[in-house]
Design an enzyme around this catalytic site. Structure first.
Site, PDB file in Angstrom:
ATOM      1  N   ARG A  70       0.866  -1.285  -0.035  1.00  0.00           N
ATOM      2  CA  ARG A  70       0.091   0.018   0.045  1.00  0.00           C
ATOM      3  C   ARG A  70       0.901   1.206  -0.008  1.00  0.00           C
ATOM      4  O   ARG A  70       1.541   1.454   0.866  1.00  0.00           O
ATOM      5  CB  ARG A  70      -0.909  -0.045   1.307  1.00  0.00           C
ATOM      6  CG  ARG A  70      -1.718   1.131   1.420  1.00  0.00           C
ATOM      7  CD  ARG A  70      -2.720   1.306   2.455  1.00  0.00           C
ATOM      8  NE  ARG A  70      -3.345   2.619   2.721  1.00  0.00           N
ATOM      9  CZ  ARG A  70      -3.276   3.460   3.419  1.00  0.00           C
ATOM     10  NH1 ARG A  70      -2.626   2.920   4.830  1.00  0.00           N
ATOM     11  NH2 ARG A  70      -3.708   4.694   3.596  1.00  0.00           N
TER      12      ARG A  70
ATOM     13  N   HIS B  38      -3.084  10.985   0.968  1.00  0.00           N
ATOM     14  CA  HIS B  38      -2.415  10.669   2.133  1.00  0.00           C
ATOM     15  C   HIS B  38      -1.720  12.158   2.769  1.00  0.00           C
ATOM     16  O   HIS B  38      -0.858  12.329   2.914  1.00  0.00           O
ATOM     17  CB  HIS B  38      -1.360   9.543   2.128  1.00  0.00           C
ATOM     18  CG  HIS B  38      -1.268   8.951   3.611  1.00  0.00           C
ATOM     19  ND1 HIS B  38      -1.132   7.609   3.850  1.00  0.00           N
ATOM     20  CD2 HIS B  38      -0.700   9.494   4.750  1.00  0.00           C
ATOM     21  CE1 HIS B  38      -0.875   7.345   4.965  1.00  0.00           C
ATOM     22  NE2 HIS B  38      -0.367   8.512   5.392  1.00  0.00           N
TER      23      HIS B  38
ATOM     24  N   GLU C 247      -7.409   8.132   6.320  1.00  0.00           N
ATOM     25  CA  GLU C 247      -7.653   8.972   7.707  1.00  0.00           C
ATOM     26  C   GLU C 247      -8.224  10.360   7.550  1.00  0.00           C
ATOM     27  O   GLU C 247      -7.558  11.379   8.043  1.00  0.00           O
ATOM     28  CB  GLU C 247      -6.457   8.801   8.602  1.00  0.00           C
ATOM     29  CG  GLU C 247      -5.878   7.540   8.790  1.00  0.00           C
ATOM     30  CD  GLU C 247      -4.698   7.660   9.736  1.00  0.00           C
ATOM     31  OE1 GLU C 247      -4.125   8.584  10.174  1.00  0.00           O
ATOM     32  OE2 GLU C 247      -4.100   6.488   9.872  1.00  0.00           O
TER      33      GLU C 247
ATOM     34  N   ASN D 256      -7.253   1.642   9.928  1.00  0.00           N
ATOM     35  CA  ASN D 256      -6.144   1.669  10.641  1.00  0.00           C
ATOM     36  C   ASN D 256      -6.153   1.495  11.904  1.00  0.00           C
ATOM     37  O   ASN D 256      -6.975   2.585  12.737  1.00  0.00           O
ATOM     38  CB  ASN D 256      -5.404   3.216  10.081  1.00  0.00           C
ATOM     39  CG  ASN D 256      -4.944   3.095   8.647  1.00  0.00           C
ATOM     40  OD1 ASN D 256      -4.970   2.254   8.008  1.00  0.00           O
ATOM     41  ND2 ASN D 256      -4.637   4.382   8.401  1.00  0.00           N
TER      42      ASN D 256
ATOM     43  N   TYR E  52      -4.585   1.612  15.817  1.00  0.00           N
ATOM     44  CA  TYR E  52      -3.076   1.586  16.598  1.00  0.00           C
ATOM     45  C   TYR E  52      -3.516   1.418  18.010  1.00  0.00           C
ATOM     46  O   TYR E  52      -2.784   0.862  18.810  1.00  0.00           O
ATOM     47  CB  TYR E  52      -2.781   3.129  16.483  1.00  0.00           C
ATOM     48  CG  TYR E  52      -2.028   3.078  14.813  1.00  0.00           C
ATOM     49  CD1 TYR E  52      -0.658   2.907  14.937  1.00  0.00           C
ATOM     50  CD2 TYR E  52      -2.669   3.757  13.850  1.00  0.00           C
ATOM     51  CE1 TYR E  52      -0.013   2.916  13.633  1.00  0.00           C
ATOM     52  CE2 TYR E  52      -2.223   3.729  12.525  1.00  0.00           C
ATOM     53  CZ  TYR E  52      -0.692   3.312  12.458  1.00  0.00           C
ATOM     54  OH  TYR E  52      -0.101   3.236  11.567  1.00  0.00           O
TER      55      TYR E  52
ATOM     56  N   GLU F   9      -3.344  -0.244   8.059  1.00  0.00           N
ATOM     57  CA  GLU F   9      -2.007   0.149   8.978  1.00  0.00           C
ATOM     58  C   GLU F   9      -2.187  -0.265  10.220  1.00  0.00           C
ATOM     59  O   GLU F   9      -3.296  -0.329  10.650  1.00  0.00           O
ATOM     60  CB  GLU F   9      -2.004   1.677   9.196  1.00  0.00           C
ATOM     61  CG  GLU F   9      -1.771   2.417   7.859  1.00  0.00           C
ATOM     62  CD  GLU F   9      -1.507   3.965   8.143  1.00  0.00           C
ATOM     63  OE1 GLU F   9      -1.108   4.456   9.349  1.00  0.00           O
ATOM     64  OE2 GLU F   9      -1.677   4.663   7.230  1.00  0.00           O
TER      65      GLU F   9
END
Ligand code: IFM
Length: 448
Positions: free
Chosen positions: A79, A123, A168, A295, A297, A355
């Site tokens: 990606r 991005h 995002e 994503n 985290y 991610e």
């Protein structure tokens, strides 16, 4: 049972993720236009240590070596993102052939190495020229984005099977237009919400354009940063606070994509700051998605706190939990909770973890980086992916963030996320313990 690749479906995508501004460098080369991040990082006081991404990982020149690294790791997917100002320097109008050619070669190089491209169009590196006309706060930017999407699909759509419109949007809107910690550095809630609305409009406009100009099997999605939100206690008031905070963090982003419009409870909390939404926008935004990129985290834990912000909720910094160098809690089980919830509430056809990764303090000793913390982080999160798949959630791929140590936005080069160490003075790449582990994990056993 030992974690092994064999436990996943054979079609599962195993990749790593990067982004243009964080790795490419060549910021002023071959006709590239300025992005808002070029401007922001050259503004004194915005980036830790005064760092910038003029050279970053020099991937623009070293892309073949980096693709070889991925092939050696045994990945089957990659990606990456396209720098809009590299291909359309002013954001609209003239196309820069050298910029387009770079991505053309990159895609060919990936396919030659059996790496399936997952291409992100945005991005965060908006052309500065568009920012000068209002950036995402201006509705025109959404239409310029759809034109840019068409340019990219016309060039790469015969080979690219997976398009991600945005990475995002929360960060584009909130980090860039409310907190001001990211480019363009605005601090205004209405601007943030209007920017988000135009990002979403641009997404909805681009989806059919990408489909129309790409191969018939091309898939189109979007990537969101999502955080499972936990109440600090089982008391009803904390449970309600968690629900409100979830509206701020997650539902505001998920609901419009899945045809529900902006959630009413959050809309009311935003009050006078709500965006201008025109007739038909919400239908455009909810264009059917082939997949959702997530994503993941960390989780967030909140308690009821009347008067604290618009949501009367306060985030709790838990003690005695493992944390990364970013001070993010390490909480692998949050991945399972999050994906199960998305599956139940929104039912995307397919989900990818686009991610997942961590930064820890680490050093190179005798030419080696023993990043055991990151290795364990990856293993634990991949284990959660397996749990999710086994629970029947349509999770179809995992992309580790990141392949390389890179330019971590406002943190500059202070925070390293790579499975591959980059010496920024020599550009030497060295596989870390985590990278070795990922390669061993991905190695397909040879039948005897
Ligand atoms: O480096 C970023 C990436 O650009 C977007 N997602 C989070 C990563 C780590 O902060």
């Amino acid at each position: 049972m030992t974690l092994s690749r064999d436990l996943f479906p054979s079609t599962f995508k195993w990749g790593s993720a990067t982004s243009s501004h964080q790795i490419e460098g060549a910021a002023f080369e071959d006709g590239k236009g300025l992005s808002i991040w070029d401007t922001f990082s050259h503004t004194p006081g915005k980036i830790k240590g005064g760092d910038h991404a003029d050279v970053a990982c020099d991937h623009y020149h070293r892309w073949q070596e980096d693709l070889d690294l991925m092939q050696d790791l045994g990945l089957n997917s990659y990606r990456f993102s396209i720098s809009w100002p590299r291909v359309i320097p002013a954001g609209t109008g003239a196309v820069n052939a050298k910029g387009l050619d770079f991505y053309d070669r990159l895609v060919d190089g990936l396919l030659q190495r059996n790496l399936e491209p997952f291409v992100t169009l945005y991005h965060w590196d908006l052309p500065q020229a568009l920012q000068d006309q209002g950036g995402w706060v201006s509705r025109d930017t959404a239409y310029h984005f759809a034109d840019y999407a068409r340019t990219m699909a016309e060039k790469l759509g015969d080979r690219v099977t997976n398009w991600i419109t945005h990475n995002e949007p929360f960060c584009t809107a909130i980090m860039g237009h409310l907190y001001g910690a990211h480019a363009p550095g605005i601090q205004d809630l209405h601007s943030a919400l209007q920017a988000l609305h135009h990002v979403y409009l641009s997404h909805g406009l681009a989806v059919p354009v990408l489909r129309e100009h790409s191969r018939p099997d091309a898939q189109v999605g979007i990537t969101l940063s999502l955080h499972p939100v936990y109440p600090h206690s089982e008391q009803p008031r904390d449970i309600l606070a968690a629900r409100r905070h979830d509206g701020f963090r997650n539902r505001w982003y998920l609901d419009p994509l899945y045809g529900r419009g902006y959630p009413q409870d959050v809309w009311e909390r935003y009050g006078q700051h709500v965006p201008d939404v025109q007739d038909g926008d919400l239908d455009t935004i909810s264009a059917k998605l082939d997949f959702l990129g997530v994503n993941y985290y960390f989780r967030e834990v909140v308690e009821d706190s009347p008067g604290h912000g618009l949501f009367d909720a306060r985030e709790i910094h838990l003690e005695n939990v493992k944390r990364t160098h970013f001070d993010w809690e390490v909480f692998p089980e949050g991945l399972t909770a999050l994906l199960k919830r998305i599956h139940e509430d929104y039912a995307p056809e397919k989900i990818y973890i686009t991610e997942n990764g961590a930064t820890f303090e680490e050093e190179m000793v005798d030419g080696q980086v023993d990043d055991e913390d990151r290795r364990q982080f990856l293993e634990d999160h991949i284990q959660e992916c397996l749990n999710v798949v086994q629970a029947g959630v349509p999770l179809e791929g995992y992309f580790a963030w990141s392949l390389l140590d890179n330019f971590e936005w406002a943190e500059g080069y202070d925070k390293r996320f790579g499975m591959v160490h980059v010496d920024f003075s020599t550009q030497q790449r060295t596989l870390k313990t985590s990278g070795n582990w990922y390669r061993d994990f991905l190695r397909i056993p040879v039948e005897s």
